[in-house]
Design an enzyme around this catalytic site. Structure first.
Site, PDB file in Angstrom:
ATOM      1  N   HIS A 148       0.899  -1.022   0.222  1.00 23.70           N
ATOM      2  CA  HIS A 148       0.137   0.118   0.094  1.00 23.70           C
ATOM      3  C   HIS A 148       0.840   1.282  -0.183  1.00 23.70           C
ATOM      4  O   HIS A 148       1.979   1.193   0.596  1.00 23.70           O
ATOM      5  CB  HIS A 148      -0.838  -0.028   1.277  1.00 23.70           C
ATOM      6  CG  HIS A 148      -1.979   1.166   1.390  1.00 23.70           C
ATOM      7  ND1 HIS A 148      -1.659   2.366   1.727  1.00 23.70           N
ATOM      8  CD2 HIS A 148      -3.314   0.885   1.283  1.00 23.70           C
ATOM      9  CE1 HIS A 148      -2.737   3.185   1.912  1.00 23.70           C
ATOM     10  NE2 HIS A 148      -3.758   2.034   1.781  1.00 23.70           N
ATOM     11  N   ASP A 225       3.353  -4.142   8.288  1.00 26.05           N
ATOM     12  CA  ASP A 225       2.076  -3.255   8.058  1.00 26.05           C
ATOM     13  C   ASP A 225       0.741  -4.328   8.229  1.00 26.05           C
ATOM     14  O   ASP A 225       0.755  -5.382   7.592  1.00 26.05           O
ATOM     15  CB  ASP A 225       2.066  -3.128   6.607  1.00 26.05           C
ATOM     16  CG  ASP A 225       0.570  -2.146   6.265  1.00 26.05           C
ATOM     17  OD1 ASP A 225      -0.380  -2.196   7.185  1.00 26.05           O
ATOM     18  OD2 ASP A 225       0.400  -1.530   5.352  1.00 26.05           O
ATOM     19  N   LYS A 251     -10.487  -0.090  10.691  1.00 27.38           N
ATOM     20  CA  LYS A 251     -10.631  -1.427   9.817  1.00 27.38           C
ATOM     21  C   LYS A 251     -10.758  -2.528  10.681  1.00 27.38           C
ATOM     22  O   LYS A 251     -11.101  -3.542  10.057  1.00 27.38           O
ATOM     23  CB  LYS A 251      -9.342  -1.487   9.027  1.00 27.38           C
ATOM     24  CG  LYS A 251      -9.137  -0.595   7.978  1.00 27.38           C
ATOM     25  CD  LYS A 251      -8.001  -0.961   6.985  1.00 27.38           C
ATOM     26  CE  LYS A 251      -7.332   0.144   6.229  1.00 27.38           C
ATOM     27  NZ  LYS A 251      -8.017   0.361   5.078  1.00 27.38           N
ATOM     28  N   CYS A 391      -4.944   2.399  -3.541  1.00 27.09           N
ATOM     29  CA  CYS A 391      -3.539   2.636  -3.087  1.00 27.09           C
ATOM     30  C   CYS A 391      -2.461   1.945  -3.365  1.00 27.09           C
ATOM     31  O   CYS A 391      -1.581   1.867  -2.303  1.00 27.09           O
ATOM     32  CB  CYS A 391      -3.525   3.292  -1.608  1.00 27.09           C
ATOM     33  SG  CYS A 391      -4.894   4.304  -1.316  1.00 27.09           S
TER      34      CYS A 391
HETATM   35  N1  PLP Z   1      -1.763  -0.541   4.681  1.00 28.23           N
HETATM   36  C1  PLP Z   1      -2.761  -1.339   4.069  1.00 28.23           C
HETATM   37  C2  PLP Z   1      -2.405  -2.757   3.602  1.00 28.23           C
HETATM   38  C3  PLP Z   1      -4.050  -1.001   3.861  1.00 28.23           C
HETATM   39  O1  PLP Z   1      -4.846  -1.797   3.248  1.00 28.23           O
HETATM   40  C4  PLP Z   1      -4.224   0.338   4.238  1.00 28.23           C
HETATM   41  C5  PLP Z   1      -5.452   1.076   3.973  1.00 28.23           C
HETATM   42  O2  PLP Z   1      -6.217   0.534   3.156  1.00 28.23           O
HETATM   43  C6  PLP Z   1      -3.234   1.206   4.811  1.00 28.23           C
HETATM   44  C7  PLP Z   1      -2.092   0.617   5.088  1.00 28.23           C
HETATM   45  C8  PLP Z   1      -3.549   2.570   5.437  1.00 28.23           C
HETATM   46  O3  PLP Z   1      -4.485   2.608   6.198  1.00 28.23           O
HETATM   47  P1  PLP Z   1      -5.083   4.021   6.667  1.00 28.23           P
HETATM   48  O4  PLP Z   1      -5.293   4.836   5.612  1.00 28.23           O
HETATM   49  O5  PLP Z   1      -6.082   3.788   7.835  1.00 28.23           O
HETATM   50  O6  PLP Z   1      -3.801   4.795   7.551  1.00 28.23           O
END
Ligand code: PLP
Length: 439
Positions: A148, A225, A251, A391
């Site tokens: 991401h 992550d 989430k 993303c």
């Molecule tokens: N990492 C992963 C794998 C994600 O799916 C997401 C959000 O979709 C994020 C990081 C970032 O999360 P946030 O926008 O809540 O900071």
């Protein structure tokens, strides 16, 4: 608003009957969208909240609202208790000690905190202890091709600041990580290995323990992550032996505006702070400041207190339901999604085929129809999915497309909802008049 208490799910594997009971705790799932019952398949982006989470936040504002850690009055003490009890609950949920959990805004903020702290250790005068986080030309930061953007851009910026080099572990065509490339890329030059536990696009579950062992063998720090794993499977950061892990409350049935950063205590205590200001110091003169140990060292300014209480309620809800059960149910839904999509002409599923373990989500391409059109078509049927690059532009580029449609499940989705989604997807190409066109 009158709120009911959460129901108490029973033991045994989750099934549709049990899920229907769980759904009673999520009032939003009763919503009608475009005259149809909502089928919410976008929990990978953000999950829905059970009543107990909303109650926790409401109760905090009705009975305890105050500033934490600095008041001598009763409400301030009670608010501090709520805040720190929440930390214990959430830390225990991921297998961490209380002082190893730093509140952040979300996972993105947690990853930036680590990267900026390492950057701060790399420039100017820092303590002896902080020097071990310093990076310079010749050092390497390793990520994967499936990250991401939140776990990519902070490292790009850190490399720009320090002269270190960013490298990435490639993936196979089926979306799984190329572990033999990983073995070659993880070298004495690697200082940080940052990777996602579960891909938010393909649902691939990475071999965390194996990657961590390889990184530790060369002295690199491991950043996990856990955004797509903490909500969906039993997560034990100690058992996985990672050095850092990040996740987002929204989430995992919690509110927006709060997330967590796990870090091994001895690392957090010697890292330079990222944000500075009130609540994170011991003494301050006009010239300099001394900092508290973790977690306060990284919690400058007024914190998300009601959100912490609500996130703790979310973790309690997940624990009471059982993370093993949730994981097993979503694995079943994930397989049902992929198998069903594989059976529809003109659909290409990203990631491993059915039969291979994956998280409870599936992203796919519909030949001849743009993902945004797919999303709107499904929305007209009351079905909420995510469209775009999620993303993860480099991953999409690697898989040969710009965007995809993603259906992602959670503990409150039924097999009937997955089937309704599949039936709707089966009608997309004929609706857009591309049936029979080349796949
Ligand atoms: N990492 C992963 C794998 C994600 O799916 C997401 C959000 O979709 C994020 C990081 C970032 O999360 P946030 O926008 O809540 O900071």
């Amino acid at each position: 608003m009158i709120l009911k208490s959460a129901s108490h799910p029973h033991d045994g594997p989750l099934n549709d009957t049990e899920v229907l009971r769980i759904r009673n705790d999520f009032p939003i799932l009763e919503t009608q969208v475009n005259g149809k019952p909502l089928v919410y398949l976008d929990s990978g982006a953000t999950s829905q909240n059970p009543l107990s989470v909303m109650e926790a936040e409401q109760e905090y504002y009705e009975q305890r609202n105050s500033a934490v850690h600095r008041g001598a009055h009763t409400l301030a003490v009670e608010a501090t208790d709520v805040f720190e009890d929440a930390r214990s609950t959430v830390a225990a949920f991921i297998g961490a000690a209380d002082n190893e959990l730093v509140w952040t805004q979300n996972a993105t903020a947690g990853l930036n905190l680590i990267a900026y702290s390492f950057g701060n250790a790399s420039v100017g005068a820092v303590s002896e202890a902080a020097k071990k986080f310093a990076l310079a030309a010749g050092d390497e930061i390793l990520v994967t091709e499936m990250e991401h953007h939140a776990n990519l851009i902070p490292w790009q910026e850190l490399c720009r600041r320090t002269g270190a080099t960013l490298r990435f572990i490639p993936i196979h065509d089926d979306g799984t990580l190329d572990m033999s490339a990983a073995a070659t890329l993880i070298t004495e030059r690697t200082k940080v290995l940052a990777f996602t536990h579960v891909s938010n696009v393909t649902g691939v579950i990475n071999p965390v323990a194996e990657l961590t062992a390889m990184a530790h063998a060369v002295g690199a720090l491991v950043v996990l992550d856990a955004c797509q794993s903490a909500p969906h499977l039993p997560l034990d950061v100690k058992a996985l032996n990672v050095d850092f892990a990040v996740f987002s409350g929204h989430k995992m049935l919690g509110p927006t505006g709060i997330g967590g950063l796990y870090g091994r205590a001895e690392l957090l205590d010697s890292m330079p702070p990222f944000l500075t200001g009130g609540s994170m110091i011991t003494t301050v003169t006009m010239e300099e400041a001394a900092y508290l140990p973790a977690p306060q060292r990284f919690e400058a300014g007024t914190q998300p207190i009601s959100q912490a209480a609500a996130l703790a309620a979310a973790c309690n809800y997940l624990s009471e339901t059982g993370m093993e059960r949730i994981h097993a149910w979503e694995a079943e839904l994930g397989q049902r999604l992929v198998k069903g999509l594989e059976g529809i002409e003109g659909i290409r599923v990203l990631g491993p085929p059915s039969g291979v373990p994956r998280a409870g989500l599936a992203s796919f391409e519909v030949a001849g129809v743009h993902a945004h059109d797919v999303g709107q078509f499904l929305d007209a049927a009351g079905i909420a999915v995510r469209v775009g690059h999620h993303c993860a532009q480099p991953l999409h580029r690697r898989l040969g497309l710009n965007s995809s449609t993603r259906a992602s499940t959670y503990l409150y989705n039924t097999t009937g909802e997955v089937d309704a989604f599949l039936a709707a997807v089966a009608g997309v190409r004929s609706y857009f008049g591309v049936e029979g066109a080349a796949v």
